[in-house]
Design a protein around this motif. Structure first.
Motif, mmCIF file in Angstrom:
data_model
loop_
_atom_site.group_PDB
_atom_site.id
_atom_site.type_symbol
_atom_site.label_atom_id
_atom_site.label_comp_id
_atom_site.label_asym_id
_atom_site.label_seq_id
_atom_site.Cartn_x
_atom_site.Cartn_y
_atom_site.Cartn_z
ATOM 1 N N ASP A 9 -13.033 -2.591 72.632
ATOM 2 C CA ASP A 9 -12.990 -3.968 73.351
ATOM 3 C C ASP A 9 -13.923 -4.172 74.436
ATOM 4 O OD1 ASP A 9 -11.156 -4.680 71.537
ATOM 5 O OD2 ASP A 9 -9.431 -4.364 72.709
ATOM 6 N N THR A 10 -14.043 -2.975 75.303
ATOM 7 C CA THR A 10 -14.855 -2.940 76.529
ATOM 8 C C THR A 10 -16.234 -3.142 76.300
ATOM 9 O OG1 THR A 10 -13.078 -1.704 77.445
ATOM 10 C CG2 THR A 10 -15.545 -1.822 78.583
ATOM 11 N N GLN A 13 -17.065 -6.723 75.077
ATOM 12 C CA GLN A 13 -16.995 -7.534 76.393
ATOM 13 C C GLN A 13 -18.319 -7.349 76.759
ATOM 14 O OE1 GLN A 13 -13.905 -7.039 79.042
ATOM 15 N NE2 GLN A 13 -14.609 -8.876 80.076
ATOM 16 N N ASN A 17 -21.166 -10.297 77.635
ATOM 17 C CA ASN A 17 -21.938 -10.442 78.906
ATOM 18 C C ASN A 17 -23.281 -10.426 79.091
ATOM 19 O OD1 ASN A 17 -19.313 -10.764 80.007
ATOM 20 N ND2 ASN A 17 -19.109 -8.783 81.060
#
Length: 76
Positions: A9-10, A13, A17
């Motif tokens: 998930d990180t 993300q 970005n």
């Protein structure tokens, strides 16, 4: 198992970005600029760039000690 899901998930993300930052920059930036603007570790940056490149969302071009990161036409 939760650690793996959280890591994925990180990473997703971070990749998101990077895409947003590239779009705001006109679709082109150096890997160094992305690292500084997003306050990323080198590991996080290059994992996310690899993720995006594998999906065909960006192209990477060597530029001295860094990379030129360019959005692909389908992503713009």
């Amino acid at each position: 198992m939760q650690d793996t899901a959280k890591f994925t998930d990180t990473l997703a993300q971070t990749a998101g970005n990077i895409l947003e930052t590239l779009k705001a920059a006109g679709g082109d930036a150096s890997s160094w600029d992305l690292k500084l603007k997003l306050h990323l570790s080198s590991s996080s940056l290059y994992l996310a760039l690899g993720w995006l490149a594998a999906q065909g969302k960006i192209a990477l071009y060597p530029k001295e000690l860094n990379f030129r990161v360019v959005l692909t036409p389908q992503t713009e």
